[in-house]
Design a protein around this motif. Structure first.
Motif, PDB file in Angstrom:
ATOM      1  N   MET A 182      -8.633   1.814 -13.387  1.00 27.60           N
ATOM      2  CA  MET A 182      -8.368   0.704 -12.479  1.00 27.60           C
ATOM      3  C   MET A 182      -8.321   1.246 -11.052  1.00 27.60           C
ATOM      4  SD  MET A 182      -7.386  -2.565 -11.887  1.00 27.60           S
ATOM      5  CE  MET A 182      -6.785  -3.251 -13.391  1.00 27.60           C
ATOM      6  N   ILE A 183      -9.039   0.609 -10.171  1.00 28.62           N
ATOM      7  CA  ILE A 183      -9.029   0.943  -8.748  1.00 28.62           C
ATOM      8  C   ILE A 183      -8.276  -0.157  -8.013  1.00 28.62           C
ATOM      9  CG2 ILE A 183     -10.438   1.359  -6.687  1.00 28.62           C
ATOM     10  CD1 ILE A 183     -11.068   3.391  -8.787  1.00 28.62           C
ATOM     11  N   ASP A 184      -7.317   0.236  -7.193  1.00 26.84           N
ATOM     12  CA  ASP A 184      -6.606  -0.723  -6.351  1.00 26.84           C
ATOM     13  C   ASP A 184      -7.205  -0.675  -4.955  1.00 26.84           C
ATOM     14  OD1 ASP A 184      -4.356  -1.924  -7.929  1.00 26.84           O
ATOM     15  OD2 ASP A 184      -3.947   0.197  -8.272  1.00 26.84           O
ATOM     16  N   ILE A 185      -7.873  -1.740  -4.564  1.00 27.16           N
ATOM     17  CA  ILE A 185      -8.435  -1.844  -3.224  1.00 27.16           C
ATOM     18  C   ILE A 185      -7.379  -2.474  -2.334  1.00 27.16           C
ATOM     19  CG2 ILE A 185     -10.234  -2.887  -1.785  1.00 27.16           C
ATOM     20  CD1 ILE A 185     -12.000  -2.909  -4.349  1.00 27.16           C
ATOM     21  N   VAL A 186      -7.020  -1.752  -1.271  1.00 20.98           N
ATOM     22  CA  VAL A 186      -6.046  -2.264  -0.312  1.00 20.98           C
ATOM     23  C   VAL A 186      -6.791  -2.602   0.968  1.00 20.98           C
ATOM     24  CG1 VAL A 186      -4.000  -1.723   1.069  1.00 20.98           C
ATOM     25  CG2 VAL A 186      -4.163  -0.901  -1.284  1.00 20.98           C
ATOM     26  N   MET A 187      -6.772  -3.863   1.330  1.00 21.11           N
ATOM     27  CA  MET A 187      -7.365  -4.288   2.593  1.00 21.11           C
ATOM     28  C   MET A 187      -6.338  -3.922   3.660  1.00 21.11           C
ATOM     29  SD  MET A 187     -10.210  -5.183   1.492  1.00 21.11           S
ATOM     30  CE  MET A 187     -11.000  -5.814   2.962  1.00 21.11           C
ATOM     31  N   PHE A 188      -6.654  -2.889   4.419  1.00 22.08           N
ATOM     32  CA  PHE A 188      -5.695  -2.161   5.233  1.00 22.08           C
ATOM     33  C   PHE A 188      -5.890  -2.447   6.725  1.00 22.08           C
ATOM     34  CE2 PHE A 188      -4.659   2.014   7.256  1.00 22.08           C
ATOM     35  CZ  PHE A 188      -3.290   1.944   7.060  1.00 22.08           C
TER      36      PHE A 188
END
Length: 115
Positions: free
Chosen positions: A1-7
């Motif tokens: 699982m990859i957690d994409i954080v819109m940063f």
């Protein structure tokens, strides 16, 4: 699982990124530099903050993927929100993964992320 954080470099996304990293999650942090004529003073401070936080986290030994993109509104008084822009960019990032991903914006309905 990859957690994409819109940063963005703001408090919400810095906390979310930090929280995921200290929990050992596999993170892809993506900063969208948004140039919005309705908020002319926001772009440079957010870009600077995102870069400083990224550099500090790497200096602290955290490992994560980091990418950036730019989005410029070419017209004023837009009915499009920054969150719409983030969704557009996040949808493009997801195309790069064949494994399951989550997209994380750093907020929920009441304004707080709860792990």
């Amino acid at each position: 699982m990859i957690d994409i954080v819109m940063f963005s470099g703001g408090l919400d996304s810095v906390y979310l990124l930090w929280d995921f990293l200290i929990k050992g999650k596999q993170v892809h942090a993506h900063h969208v530099s948004i140039k919005n004529p309705n908020e002319p003073g926001m772009t440079k401070p957010q870009d600077k903050a995102a870069l400083l936080v990224k550099e500090k986290l790497i200096e602290m030994g955290f490992s994560f993927k980091y990418t950036e993109s730019k989005h410029e509104f070419t017209f004023g008084n837009s009915a499009i929100f920054d969150s719409d822009v983030l969704c557009l960019h996040a949808s493009q990032i997801c195309k790069n993964y064949t494994t399951p991903v989550t997209i994380n914006f750093g907020w929920i309905a009441d304004g707080l992320h709860r792990p």
